[in-house]
Write a protein that holds these residues in place. Structure first.
Motif, PDB file in Angstrom:
ATOM      1  N   ASP A 114       0.663  -1.138   0.109  1.00 58.46           N
ATOM      2  CA  ASP A 114      -0.057   0.071   0.011  1.00 58.46           C
ATOM      3  C   ASP A 114       0.897   1.407   0.096  1.00 58.46           C
ATOM      4  O   ASP A 114       0.363   2.163  -0.651  1.00 58.46           O
ATOM      5  CB  ASP A 114      -0.895  -0.113   1.163  1.00 58.46           C
ATOM      6  N   GLU A 115       2.081   1.099   0.855  1.00 63.01           N
ATOM      7  CA  GLU A 115       2.854   2.458   0.768  1.00 63.01           C
ATOM      8  C   GLU A 115       4.127   2.515   0.315  1.00 63.01           C
ATOM      9  O   GLU A 115       4.701   3.483  -0.055  1.00 63.01           O
ATOM     10  CB  GLU A 115       3.208   2.802   2.413  1.00 63.01           C
ATOM     11  N   MET A 116       4.792   1.183  -0.188  1.00 64.34           N
ATOM     12  CA  MET A 116       5.893   0.950  -0.403  1.00 64.34           C
ATOM     13  C   MET A 116       6.007   0.371  -1.955  1.00 64.34           C
ATOM     14  O   MET A 116       5.288  -0.564  -2.121  1.00 64.34           O
ATOM     15  CB  MET A 116       6.931   0.203   0.601  1.00 64.34           C
ATOM     16  N   VAL A 117       7.171   0.651  -2.647  1.00 66.09           N
ATOM     17  CA  VAL A 117       7.438  -0.088  -3.538  1.00 66.09           C
ATOM     18  C   VAL A 117       9.038  -0.885  -3.707  1.00 66.09           C
ATOM     19  O   VAL A 117       9.737   0.304  -3.421  1.00 66.09           O
ATOM     20  CB  VAL A 117       7.460   0.885  -5.273  1.00 66.09           C
ATOM     21  N   THR A 118       9.079  -1.995  -3.673  1.00 65.27           N
ATOM     22  CA  THR A 118      10.366  -2.411  -3.773  1.00 65.27           C
ATOM     23  C   THR A 118      11.092  -2.715  -5.224  1.00 65.27           C
ATOM     24  O   THR A 118      10.390  -3.003  -6.093  1.00 65.27           O
ATOM     25  CB  THR A 118      10.452  -3.919  -2.995  1.00 65.27           C
ATOM     26  N   VAL A 119      12.289  -1.744  -5.263  1.00 61.49           N
ATOM     27  CA  VAL A 119      12.833  -1.715  -6.634  1.00 61.49           C
ATOM     28  C   VAL A 119      13.995  -2.509  -6.674  1.00 61.49           C
ATOM     29  O   VAL A 119      14.594  -2.594  -5.558  1.00 61.49           O
ATOM     30  CB  VAL A 119      12.875  -0.413  -7.235  1.00 61.49           C
ATOM     31  N   ASP A 120      14.666  -3.290  -7.744  1.00 66.02           N
ATOM     32  CA  ASP A 120      15.495  -3.939  -7.721  1.00 66.02           C
ATOM     33  C   ASP A 120      16.624  -3.295  -8.850  1.00 66.02           C
ATOM     34  O   ASP A 120      15.973  -3.361  -9.992  1.00 66.02           O
ATOM     35  CB  ASP A 120      15.272  -5.498  -7.954  1.00 66.02           C
ATOM     36  N   GLY A 121      17.765  -2.812  -8.637  1.00 65.86           N
ATOM     37  CA  GLY A 121      18.915  -2.408  -9.669  1.00 65.86           C
ATOM     38  C   GLY A 121      19.593  -3.469 -10.276  1.00 65.86           C
ATOM     39  O   GLY A 121      20.282  -3.136 -11.183  1.00 65.86           O
ATOM     40  N   ASN A 122      19.515  -4.763 -10.008  1.00 61.37           N
ATOM     41  CA  ASN A 122      20.262  -5.803 -10.592  1.00 61.37           C
ATOM     42  C   ASN A 122      19.724  -6.006 -12.019  1.00 61.37           C
ATOM     43  O   ASN A 122      18.490  -5.789 -12.314  1.00 61.37           O
ATOM     44  CB  ASN A 122      20.065  -7.029  -9.769  1.00 61.37           C
ATOM     45  N   HIS A 123      20.552  -6.130 -12.960  1.00 60.03           N
ATOM     46  CA  HIS A 123      20.334  -6.641 -14.202  1.00 60.03           C
ATOM     47  C   HIS A 123      19.197  -7.827 -14.108  1.00 60.03           C
ATOM     48  O   HIS A 123      19.570  -8.803 -13.304  1.00 60.03           O
ATOM     49  CB  HIS A 123      21.305  -6.691 -14.968  1.00 60.03           C
ATOM     50  N   PRO A 124      18.367  -7.921 -14.838  1.00 54.71           N
ATOM     51  CA  PRO A 124      17.241  -9.079 -14.647  1.00 54.71           C
ATOM     52  C   PRO A 124      18.198 -10.302 -14.919  1.00 54.71           C
ATOM     53  O   PRO A 124      17.699 -11.503 -14.423  1.00 54.71           O
ATOM     54  CB  PRO A 124      16.345  -8.759 -15.989  1.00 54.71           C
ATOM     55  N   LEU A 125      19.203 -10.395 -15.594  1.00 56.85           N
ATOM     56  CA  LEU A 125      19.931 -11.981 -15.653  1.00 56.85           C
ATOM     57  C   LEU A 125      21.192 -11.545 -14.730  1.00 56.85           C
ATOM     58  O   LEU A 125      22.130 -12.490 -14.958  1.00 56.85           O
ATOM     59  CB  LEU A 125      20.366 -11.740 -17.226  1.00 56.85           C
ATOM     60  N   ALA A 126      21.334 -10.940 -13.736  1.00 56.44           N
ATOM     61  CA  ALA A 126      22.320 -10.896 -12.849  1.00 56.44           C
ATOM     62  C   ALA A 126      22.045 -12.174 -12.095  1.00 56.44           C
ATOM     63  O   ALA A 126      21.055 -12.675 -11.717  1.00 56.44           O
ATOM     64  CB  ALA A 126      22.120  -9.664 -11.762  1.00 56.44           C
ATOM     65  N   GLY A 127      23.242 -12.932 -11.848  1.00 56.18           N
ATOM     66  CA  GLY A 127      23.226 -14.169 -11.111  1.00 56.18           C
ATOM     67  C   GLY A 127      22.740 -15.289 -11.860  1.00 56.18           C
ATOM     68  O   GLY A 127      22.688 -16.444 -11.109  1.00 56.18           O
ATOM     69  N   VAL A 128      22.452 -15.161 -13.212  1.00 56.49           N
ATOM     70  CA  VAL A 128      21.961 -16.346 -13.927  1.00 56.49           C
ATOM     71  C   VAL A 128      23.134 -16.807 -14.650  1.00 56.49           C
ATOM     72  O   VAL A 128      23.964 -16.278 -15.334  1.00 56.49           O
ATOM     73  CB  VAL A 128      20.687 -15.809 -14.950  1.00 56.49           C
ATOM     74  N   HIS A 129      23.195 -18.137 -14.460  1.00 54.87           N
ATOM     75  CA  HIS A 129      24.312 -18.976 -15.349  1.00 54.87           C
ATOM     76  C   HIS A 129      23.611 -19.006 -17.025  1.00 54.87           C
ATOM     77  O   HIS A 129      22.533 -19.447 -17.016  1.00 54.87           O
ATOM     78  CB  HIS A 129      24.109 -20.446 -14.770  1.00 54.87           C
TER      79      HIS A 129
END
Ligand code: ZN
Length: 160
Positions: A114-129
């Motif tokens: 309701d009050e917060m938006v969690t955003v992620d600055g990692n590249h969508p493929l970060a950590g992906v083999h």
């Protein structure tokens, strides 16, 4: 001609994660043309294609460090919803350009309350083999203009 620094390389490719899910493919979109050694594609794939010739079929299994990097949990951030003032209906998966001290970063919305938006600055493929199946279609010399621009012109490359 062999794939080497400053060669133009034209490839068909399919990219899968370790679960076998197709992440990306040239099928339908047409082959990809890139300038070898210019950072147009991820480092691990350039290494796998070095020295190959037209007709070669290459399987490359690439760890995140030579692809889109590791995930950093500290690049996730809770932002008050009111800061997204102009945007209605913020949903998971939306992407925004965020200004940071290190310059603009593309962030992805991963959670909305309701009050917060969690955003992620990692590249969508970060950590992906990354698992690539590649067929080399063509290897040619780059033109002077392509070398100057750092990318390939024409089909599979940039319009100019
Ligand atoms: Zn250009």
């Amino acid at each position: 001609m062999k794939v080497a620094q400053n060669a133009v390389v034209v490839i068909d490719y399919t990219l899968k994660d370790n679960a076998g899910e197709v992440i990306d493919s040239s099928e339908g979109a047409g082959p990809l043309a890139y300038l070898h050694g210019a950072g147009n594609i991820v480092e691990g794939l350039e290494e796998a294609l070095e020295g190959q010739e037209a007709g070669a079929e290459v399987h490359a299994s690439i760890e995140p460090a030579k692809a889109y990097g590791e995930r950093h949990e500290d690049m996730k951030q809770d932002v008050p919803k009111e800061l997204f003032g102009g945007v209605e209906n913020i949903e998971q998966g939306m992407q925004f350009q965020s200004e940071t001290e290190q310059g603009p970063v593309l962030v992805t919305v991963v959670q909305v309350t309701d009050e917060m938006v969690t955003v992620d600055g990692n590249h969508p493929l970060a950590g992906v083999h990354l698992n690539f199946d590649v067929t080399v279609r063509e290897v040619r010399e780059a033109t002077a203009e392509e070398l100057e621009h750092g990318h390939v012109h024409g089909e599979g490359g940039q319009p100019q």
